[in-house]
Design a protein around this motif. Structure first.
Motif, PDB file in Angstrom:
ATOM      1  N   LYS A  41      26.820   0.911 -15.633  1.00 22.63           N
ATOM      2  CA  LYS A  41      28.269   0.703 -15.731  1.00 22.63           C
ATOM      3  C   LYS A  41      29.011   2.023 -15.541  1.00 22.63           C
ATOM      4  CE  LYS A  41      28.559  -3.353 -18.798  1.00 22.63           C
ATOM      5  NZ  LYS A  41      29.021  -3.811 -20.141  1.00 22.63           N
ATOM      6  N   ALA A  42      28.469   3.091 -16.128  1.00 20.97           N
ATOM      7  CA  ALA A  42      29.082   4.413 -15.948  1.00 20.97           C
ATOM      8  C   ALA A  42      28.999   4.855 -14.487  1.00 20.97           C
ATOM      9  CB  ALA A  42      28.406   5.429 -16.860  1.00 20.97           C
ATOM     10  N   LYS A  43      27.863   4.606 -13.838  1.00 25.08           N
ATOM     11  CA  LYS A  43      27.708   4.977 -12.432  1.00 25.08           C
ATOM     12  C   LYS A  43      28.685   4.209 -11.552  1.00 25.08           C
ATOM     13  CE  LYS A  43      24.176   6.985 -10.799  1.00 25.08           C
ATOM     14  NZ  LYS A  43      23.936   8.364 -10.282  1.00 25.08           N
ATOM     15  N   ALA A  44      28.940   2.939 -11.900  1.00 20.43           N
ATOM     16  CA  ALA A  44      29.890   2.142 -11.127  1.00 20.43           C
ATOM     17  C   ALA A  44      31.291   2.727 -11.185  1.00 20.43           C
ATOM     18  CB  ALA A  44      29.898   0.698 -11.638  1.00 20.43           C
ATOM     19  N   LEU A  45      31.578   3.448 -12.247  1.00 19.03           N
ATOM     20  CA  LEU A  45      32.861   4.136 -12.399  1.00 19.03           C
ATOM     21  C   LEU A  45      32.904   5.435 -11.601  1.00 19.03           C
ATOM     22  CD1 LEU A  45      35.538   3.965 -14.132  1.00 19.03           C
ATOM     23  CD2 LEU A  45      34.311   5.269 -15.881  1.00 19.03           C
ATOM     24  N   HIS A  46      31.765   5.806 -11.030  1.00 18.97           N
ATOM     25  CA  HIS A  46      31.563   7.091 -10.341  1.00 18.97           C
ATOM     26  C   HIS A  46      31.600   8.250 -11.328  1.00 18.97           C
ATOM     27  CE1 HIS A  46      32.297   5.798  -5.897  1.00 18.97           C
ATOM     28  NE2 HIS A  46      31.333   5.126  -6.493  1.00 18.97           N
ATOM     29  N   ALA A  47      31.163   7.967 -12.558  1.00 21.96           N
ATOM     30  CA  ALA A  47      31.016   9.030 -13.545  1.00 21.96           C
ATOM     31  C   ALA A  47      29.728   9.798 -13.267  1.00 21.96           C
ATOM     32  CB  ALA A  47      30.981   8.444 -14.955  1.00 21.96           C
ATOM     33  N   ASN A  48      29.754  11.088 -13.534  1.00 28.28           N
ATOM     34  CA  ASN A  48      28.538  11.891 -13.453  1.00 28.28           C
ATOM     35  C   ASN A  48      28.112  12.398 -14.823  1.00 28.28           C
ATOM     36  OD1 ASN A  48      30.388  13.900 -14.000  1.00 28.28           O
ATOM     37  ND2 ASN A  48      29.960  15.132 -12.181  1.00 28.28           N
ATOM     38  N   MET A  49      28.825  11.933 -15.876  1.00 30.55           N
ATOM     39  CA  MET A  49      28.580  12.447 -17.212  1.00 30.55           C
ATOM     40  C   MET A  49      28.953  11.391 -18.241  1.00 30.55           C
ATOM     41  SD  MET A  49      30.806  13.908 -19.793  1.00 30.55           S
ATOM     42  CE  MET A  49      30.544  15.025 -21.192  1.00 30.55           C
ATOM     43  N   VAL A  50      28.230  11.351 -19.362  1.00 28.92           N
ATOM     44  CA  VAL A  50      28.564  10.450 -20.464  1.00 28.92           C
ATOM     45  C   VAL A  50      28.596  11.237 -21.769  1.00 28.92           C
ATOM     46  CG1 VAL A  50      27.674   8.347 -19.403  1.00 28.92           C
ATOM     47  CG2 VAL A  50      26.130   9.763 -20.776  1.00 28.92           C
ATOM     48  N   ARG A  51      29.561  10.902 -22.593  1.00 29.67           N
ATOM     49  CA  ARG A  51      29.578  11.427 -23.958  1.00 29.67           C
ATOM     50  C   ARG A  51      29.006  10.331 -24.854  1.00 29.67           C
ATOM     51  NH1 ARG A  51      34.667  11.990 -28.053  1.00 29.67           N
ATOM     52  NH2 ARG A  51      33.534  12.936 -29.782  1.00 29.67           N
ATOM     53  N   LEU A  52      27.853  10.595 -25.455  1.00 23.31           N
ATOM     54  CA  LEU A  52      27.203   9.614 -26.321  1.00 23.31           C
ATOM     55  C   LEU A  52      27.789   9.770 -27.726  1.00 23.31           C
ATOM     56  CD1 LEU A  52      23.520   9.896 -25.045  1.00 23.31           C
ATOM     57  CD2 LEU A  52      25.377   8.417 -24.239  1.00 23.31           C
ATOM     58  N   ALA A  53      28.728   8.900 -28.029  1.00 21.13           N
ATOM     59  CA  ALA A  53      29.488   9.011 -29.274  1.00 21.13           C
ATOM     60  C   ALA A  53      28.945   8.005 -30.302  1.00 21.13           C
ATOM     61  CB  ALA A  53      30.966   8.710 -28.988  1.00 21.13           C
ATOM     62  N   HIS A  54      29.166   8.322 -31.566  1.00 15.02           N
ATOM     63  CA  HIS A  54      29.478   9.604 -32.206  1.00 15.02           C
ATOM     64  C   HIS A  54      28.256  10.051 -32.991  1.00 15.02           C
ATOM     65  CE1 HIS A  54      33.748   9.938 -31.364  1.00 15.02           C
ATOM     66  NE2 HIS A  54      33.958   8.688 -31.758  1.00 15.02           N
TER      67      HIS A  54
END
Length: 610
Positions: A341-354
Motif C-alpha cells: 500500500k505504501a509502494k502504491a503511494l510511491h513512498a520510499n519510506m515508512v515511519r513505523l509508529a509508535h
C-alpha cells in the motif's frame, strides 16, 4: 558499527539471541487454550498474596484433578482457544475492550536436543507483561509490548512428552510504564508475535553485526562488525559472503570478536536497488546465515545523504494493524500488504509508529527497498522524572536496536513522539538519544517533536532538537487549528541548522462521506487539506528533507468517539477500513510522483527564505 553495551537486567530475561529465524527452532505458534482472569485469581490468593510456586490452585500448575475428591477451580480445554500469534481483542467479542490478565496454555513434546545443546524459549512480543511458566516452574517475566525476549530452559526441566507451558499475559496500562496510560491507539492484548523453542550449541553466537564502515568510500568499500559469543573461548571462525567470494578467517580470543572485511564490487543497498548478500558466520559448531544489505546514511549540513547522495524521504506513517480485519498485524503476508500500500503511494519510506513493529515488517522492508523509521513508545505523558521509567525506555530502545541493527532499511531510530517540553523531559529524552548513538552510530537518531504557531509563524525551537540528527516535527495546520488555507501564509522558523522532516500531518475523513471542501470529516475536506499542505511543502526552507503524513490506514482508537464520523476509529488514513483509497491518497501520490521525477535532477521549486 554498533557498539556492544551490557544488557540491562530489568525483567529477569536472558540476553537476546540474534537472528532467531536462522537458528534450529520449533514453532509453538497455533492454537492455545486460555482462561480470562480479571481478578488475577490464578496469581494471587484471597489475601492478595502471590501464590506459592507449588500452590495447586495457581494457574501455572496442572488443572488435572489427582483423584475424584480433588478440588480444582481452574481448567484449560478446547472450548476456549486463541490463535498465537494474535491479539485477543479481535478473536473474541467479549475481549474487544478487555484490559487485564489472560492465561495462555499449550502442551508440546520436546524436540531432539543434543547433549551439548542449550534450549531457549523465545517470544517475538507479548503485550504488555508476560510471566512465563514451564511445567510448574517460573522461567521469568518481561515487560514491554513490542520487543522480543527469551529465557534459557534449565537442564532437566523439559519433558519428553506433554510439556505444560503457561503464560500469564497482562495488558493493563500504568502511569509508570512504556507506553503510559494515555495513548491514541488500540491496546491489543495477547501473545501477538511468534513463539519458538530455539536450540543452539553450548558455546554459540549470541549477537553480531555486519555493516558498511561509516568512512567507507566509493573506491574501496569496507564492512566492519563484531560477534559476541555466549561462553568465552579461543579458537577460529570465519565470515563468508559467497557472492563476493569473501572468506575471511577470524581469530577468537575471549567472547567478543571484531573484524573488518573488504567488499570489492559490492552493490550498495538503496530503495531503487535493494541488494542484499548472504552473510555466513561460523564459530566453532555454530553457524548463522542472514541476508544483509550494505549502505551508508548520514547528515551533511542541511541534507540527509544515502550512499553519499541527497535523499528526500517520501514517507507515510503506519500502525501495526490490519483495519480490514480489525486486528494487530503480524507475519510476512501482513507486512507485504501494508508495504505494498505504501509502494502504491510511491513512498520510499515508512515511519513505523509508535512502537517497534514485528520483525517481519522490517525484513520485508529490507527486501522491498523501503526506508524505515523505527520508534519506541515513549509517547505523550510518561513519567519523565522517574529513573525506573527511563530504565524501561532504555531497555526497549536496546531491544529494538539489538533486533534490527542488521537491517539496511532502518535509517532512523526514534526515541519518542510528541513529548511535552520541560527540563525533566529534555534530560530524559536527550539521555535516550545519547544511549541510541552509543549503541549505533551508523544510523540517524530523532524524535517526533511538536511545532508551535507563534503569530502565524510555525516555530520549531524544542530544546531536544539540539541533540537529534534531524529535526522532526508533527504539524496539523488546518485540522487541529485554523483551516487548510492557513498553509498559504504560513512561515517556518527552525532554530537548528539541521535537516527538517515533517514526521506527521493529516486530517480525518469518513470514507464515503462527501460534501464541499469546507465540510469537515468529508473526503473533500481531507483532500483540500493535503492540497494546501503539498503547496506549503514546496515553499519549505531549503533544509526540508521529507515527510511522513499521518497515516496509511484508518485504525482503531478508544479516544475517537464521535458517534457519526469516528465510532472508535481514527479516520486519518489514506486507505479506509476496507482498504479503499480516499481522495487524499491521490493528492499525496501526485506530489510524490512530482518529487520522484524532479529530486536530484533539478530544484523542486524556487524556495523562499523565511
Amino acid at each position: 558499527m554498533v557498539l556492544l553495551l551490557p544488557i540491562l537486567d530489568l525483567h529477569a530475561q536472558d540476553a537476546l539471541i540474534n537472528n532467531i529465524y536462522g537458528r534450529a527452532r520449533q514453532s509453538l505458534n497455533g492454537t492455545w487454550q486460555y482462561i480470562i482472569d480479571p481478578y488475577e485469581t490464578g496469581y494471587y490468593n484471597y489475601r492478595w498474596q502471590e501464590r506459592d510456586e507449588k500452590d495447586r490452585e495457581a494457574y501455572w500448575n496442572s488443572d488435572v484433578p489427582e483423584n475424584k475428591t480433588d478440588r480444582k477451580e481452574h481448567g484449560y480445554n478446547d472450548q476456549y482457544t486463541l490463535n498465537v500469534p494474535g491479539d485477543w481483542n479481535s478473536q473474541k467479542p467479549e475481549l474487544l475492550y478487555y484490559e487485564g490478565t489472560v492465561w495462555y496454555k499449550r502442551s508440546f513434546d520436546t524436540p531432539m536436543v543434543g547433549r551439548n545443546e542449550k534450549v531457549f524459549l523465545h517470544f517475538g512480543a507479548v503485550n504488555y507483561r508476560a510471566d512465563v511458566y514451564l511445567n510448574g516452574k517460573k522461567l521469568g517475566a518481561h515487560k514491554g509490548g513490542f520487543t522480543p525476549f527469551n529465557f534459557q530452559i534449565p537442564k532437566g526441566m523439559l519433558r519428553e512428552k506433554e510439556n505444560f507451558l503457561v503464560i500469564k499475559v497482562d495488558n493493563k496500562r500504568f502511569k509508570d510504564e512504556i507506553p503510559t496510560i494515555n495513548t491514541d491507539w488500540w491496546n491489543y492484548g495477547g501473545i501477538t508475535r511468534d513463539v519458538h523453542l530455539v536450540r543452539v550449541p553450548s558455546t554459540f553466537i549470541q549477537d553480531y553485526v555486519v555493516s558498511l564502515k561509516h568512512d567507507s568510500n566509493v573506491k574501496q568499500h569496507t564492512a566492519e562488525g563484531w560477534i559476541v559469543m555466549s561462553g568465552a573461548r579461543t579458537g577460529e571462525g570465519v565470515v563468508e559472503i559467497p557472492e563476493l567470494k569473501i572468506k575471511q578467517p577470524l581469530k577468537i580470543q575471549g567472547d567478543t570478536i571484531r573484524f573488518e572485511v573488504k567488499l570489492p564490487g559490492v552493490k550498495l543497498w538503496s530503495p531503487t536497488t535493494p541488494k542484499r548478500y548472504d552473510v555466513v558466520i561460523t564459530v566453532g559448531e555454530d553457524v548463522v546465515k542472514e541476508k544483509i544489505g550494505f549502505r551508508k546514511i548520514q547528515v551533511v549540513g542541511k541534507q540527509v545523504l544515502l550512499n553519499d547522495k541527497p535523499l528526500f524521504m517520501r514517507g507515510i506513517c503506519i500502525h501495526e494493524e490490519i483495519p480490514e480485519q480489525v486486528r494487530r498485524a503480524n507475519g510476512v503476508s501482513d507486512a507485504v500488504q501494508l508495504l505494498n500500500k505504501a509502494k502504491a503511494l510511491h513512498a520510499n519510506m515508512v515511519r513505523l509508529a509508535h512502537y517497534p513493529h514485528n520483525e517481519k515488517m522490517v525484513q520485508v522492508a529490507d527486501s522491498m527497498g523501503i526506508l524505515v523509521w523505527s520508534e519506541i513508545p515513549v509517547y505523550w505523558t510518561i513519567d519523565f522524572t522517574s529513573a525506573a521509567v527511563l530504565d524501561k525506555a532504555k531497555q526497549q530502545l536496546q531491544d529494538m536496536i539489538t533486533r534490527d541493527k542488521n537491517r539496511a532499511s532502518v535509517i532512523i531510530w526514534s526515541v519518542g513522539n510528541e513529548t511535552p517540553v520541560t527540563p525533566e523531559r529534555t534530560r530524559f529524552m536527550s539521555t535516550l538519544v545519547k544511549f541510541a548513538k552509543a549503541m549505533d552510530y551508523s544510523r540517524l537518531v530523532s524524535a517526533a517533536l511538536e511545532v508551535h504557531n507563534v503569530n502565524g509563524i510555525q516555530m520549531i525551537d524544542d530544546p531536544l532538537g539540539e541533540f537529534t540528527d534531524i529535526v522532526s516535527v508533527n504539524e496539523y495546520l488546518g485540522w487541529y487549528g485554523g483551516l487548510p488555507s492557513d498553509c498559504r501564509t504560513a512561515q517556518w522558523q527552525v532554530k537548528y541548522d539541521k535537516p527538517l522532516f515533517i514526521s506527521e500531518t493529516g486530517a480525518e475523513a469518513l470514507a464515503g462521506f462527501h460534501g464541499d471542501s469546507l465540510t469537515r470529516w468529508s473526503e473533500e475536506y481531507q483532500a483540500w487539506y493535503y492540497r494546501e499542505q503539498v503547496n506549503m511543502m514546496k515553499r519549505m526552507p531549503d533544509n526540508f528533507v521529507g515527510l511522513s503524513p499521518w497515516i496509511l490506514n484508518d485504525f482503531r482508537s478508544p479516544r475517537r468517539n464521535n458517534p457519526v464520523y469516528q465510532e472508535g476509529w481514527n479516520n486519518k488514513g489514506l486507505y479506509d477500513h476496507e482498504g479503499k483509497r480516499k481522495q487524499a491518497f491521490y493528492v499525496l501520490k501526485d506530489y510524490y510522483d512530482f518529487v520522484e521525477k524532479n529530486w536530484q535532477t533539478k530544484p523542486l521549486v524556487k524556495r523562499k527564505k523565511n
